[in-house]
Design an enzyme around this catalytic site. Sequence first.
Site, PDB file in Angstrom:
ATOM      1  N   TYR A   1      -3.291  -0.231  10.368  1.00 51.62           N
ATOM      2  CA  TYR A   1      -2.999  -0.794   8.982  1.00 51.62           C
ATOM      3  C   TYR A   1      -1.502  -0.430   8.451  1.00 51.62           C
ATOM      4  CZ  TYR A   1      -4.359  -0.820   4.015  1.00 51.62           C
ATOM      5  OH  TYR A   1      -4.349  -1.155   2.704  1.00 51.62           O
TER       6      TYR A   1
ATOM      7  N   SER B   1       0.842  -1.237   0.025  1.00 52.20           N
ATOM      8  CA  SER B   1       0.146   0.099  -0.075  1.00 52.20           C
ATOM      9  C   SER B   1       0.900   1.411   0.259  1.00 52.20           C
ATOM     10  CB  SER B   1      -0.950  -0.091   1.310  1.00 52.20           C
ATOM     11  OG  SER B   1      -1.528   1.378   1.609  1.00 52.20           O
TER      12      SER B   1
END
Length: 257
Positions: free
Chosen positions: A161, A148
Amino acid sequence: MATGIAMFDLSGKTALVTGSSQGIGFALARGLAESGARIVLNGRDTARLSKAADALRADGVDVHELAFDATESFAVGAAIDHHESGNGPIDILINNAGMQYRKPLEDFPADKFEMLLRANIVTVFNVGQACARHMIGRGAGHIINIASVQTALARPGIAPYTATKGAVANLTKGMAADWARYGLNCNAIAPGYFDTPLNAALVNDPEFSDWLAKRTPAGRWGKVEELVGAAVFLSSDAASFVNGHTLFVDGGITACL
């Protein structure tokens, strides 16, 4: 070794994409199929998985469904072994399964932190290891982990996250360190902000979308189809000497302040 455009041809290869019933996973599965690969879709929701498979079959794609919970090591190993023995080798793995949960760090529930660890890290370990055990014996294989933009950057409310996606990049390096000697190529793709079901709340937030357009040099949300080229490259002979790399596909957001 093939040269030119032939290096990107995935004909005769089988690709397993985890979490591929929708969003990025489904787009990558379709993209690899368009480059010639047979596709193995994975998810936990069998009804959603079948719907996704039917959509690909309608376009003439050779597709199998492999339902398992990627957080469960035994279930993963059994499913991969069963598929390999009955349907042939998995040549390409895209570890896409994952999830998001947003909460200020001081209020972040411990159980949700554990859930993110299992969904975003344990899945990559479980499926990567199960597939690699077969790939090692064949002396070839491509593993692509979906990282990501949060692999490199942080934003308020998603610290756990961010931690998991940083770990994905380092686990990718570890895979390359252990498995490149056996002929495996282990890399990661780090998407920026893409219009997906996972980001629906942000896509529908005008304030956030305005911030994103100003923060991203490309000036917009990414489209999932724009990840396909990177996935095909890293799945192909064109990436034969690329290992342990994280390829950011983010409209330039990590390139500037």
